[in-house]
Design a protein around this motif. Sequence first.
Motif, PDB file in Angstrom:
ATOM      1  N   TYR A  44       0.850  -1.190   0.000  1.00  0.00           N
ATOM      2  CA  TYR A  44       0.000   0.000   0.000  1.00  0.00           C
ATOM      3  C   TYR A  44       0.887   1.243   0.000  1.00  0.00           C
ATOM      4  O   TYR A  44       2.081   1.191   0.318  1.00  0.00           O
ATOM      5  CB  TYR A  44      -0.922   0.017   1.223  1.00  0.00           C
ATOM      6  N   ASN A 152      -1.303  -0.999  -4.077  1.00  0.00           N
ATOM      7  CA  ASN A 152      -2.748  -0.952  -3.864  1.00  0.00           C
ATOM      8  C   ASN A 152      -3.139   0.268  -3.048  1.00  0.00           C
ATOM      9  O   ASN A 152      -2.302   0.923  -2.401  1.00  0.00           O
ATOM     10  CB  ASN A 152      -3.219  -2.220  -3.152  1.00  0.00           C
ATOM     11  N   LYS A 157      -9.557  -0.463  -0.262  1.00  0.00           N
ATOM     12  CA  LYS A 157      -9.756  -1.688   0.510  1.00  0.00           C
ATOM     13  C   LYS A 157     -10.735  -1.479   1.650  1.00  0.00           C
ATOM     14  O   LYS A 157     -11.596  -2.321   1.936  1.00  0.00           O
ATOM     15  CB  LYS A 157      -8.415  -2.171   1.058  1.00  0.00           C
TER      16      LYS A 157
END
Length: 356
Positions: A44, A152, A157
Amino acid sequence: MKKISFFMLLLPAFFCPGVFAQNFSEKMALESGVVQILLPKTVYVGDRCELKYVFRTEADLFENEIFGSEITSLDLLTDWPVFNSLSEKCHVYRVTLEHTGFEYALTLFFIPWQVGQIDFSSFDLSSLVRASLERQETAAGFSVDIAPVMVNSLAEKLNVSSPRHSQGPVTVPGTSFLLILIAAVFLVIAGAVVFLFLRIPYFFMLLVIAGKNRKIRKAYKLAVKQINRLLREQTGDDEFCTRLLAYVREFLCVRFDEEFSSLTCSHFYEKFESFACGSLSENQNQAVANLVDVFGRGDYVRFAKGSVDSFRTPASLYEAVLAEGEREILVTLCLESLKIFTFSQENEANAETSAV
């Protein structure tokens, strides 16, 4: 024996099947080509990432045989075109290269800034090694092509579309009371330290006054002892008066930290008024009056013997000889005055410290 050896090889698989399978697959991959490992596996934005690129080659990337060195690990330059070209997407803050035999491990430590794919373009590893070792460029090269890394979004998320409000620090459940207790103890200690710091002048004054009082009480005890011993001795009137007045003068010098050795009794009131700033108490005024009487009578006995005044009548007033019982009277007057001056000092000191 072969069966036992084969059993020993399979023994780890029964107890740690996952680790065995992973190590075995990585070993097979190393023998066949390249292994690339990314930690953490899911990256991330803002994470500190470690990308390990493991490969086998017979090339001497450290050129140990050429230069006669034994380098097994090296920190490579991060200021390199392949890394600088990705400065907007990530920050490569460390690069290392290690080798054991023909196996090499290139490790990139970086922090991603943007969501999406980070693709390190192919680059010449041997040139980077030579630049890191500050060696001249040679014709041989070794190209490295690292597979892209996907970064990501933590917001996607968690399905967060707007910034969250700021929150206070999270504490471990059940520790709130302990934290409150620690804070209370800290405040108490801090308050005590501040209080003691502000009261330093007060404590310093206490020490000074206590030392002065101890010195005065010591001088008082010595004077009482000397005067009582003088009263028991068989001495002439002249010597008795001389020593009595000397003991009292010595005490007064210690008590008031002034010179009394040459002060005449006619100036006693003036001197003590200056000590008290013109406000002698009733007891202090009586003590000064006693000393004036004692010093006046003592000086008369010492210096008026044989003078015209010594023959005046009544003899009890003008004769330069101490009458029967007069010594006890003079000693009593002296001791009363010394006691007043000694213990009135402590009362004054207590009043000064309470006013601070």
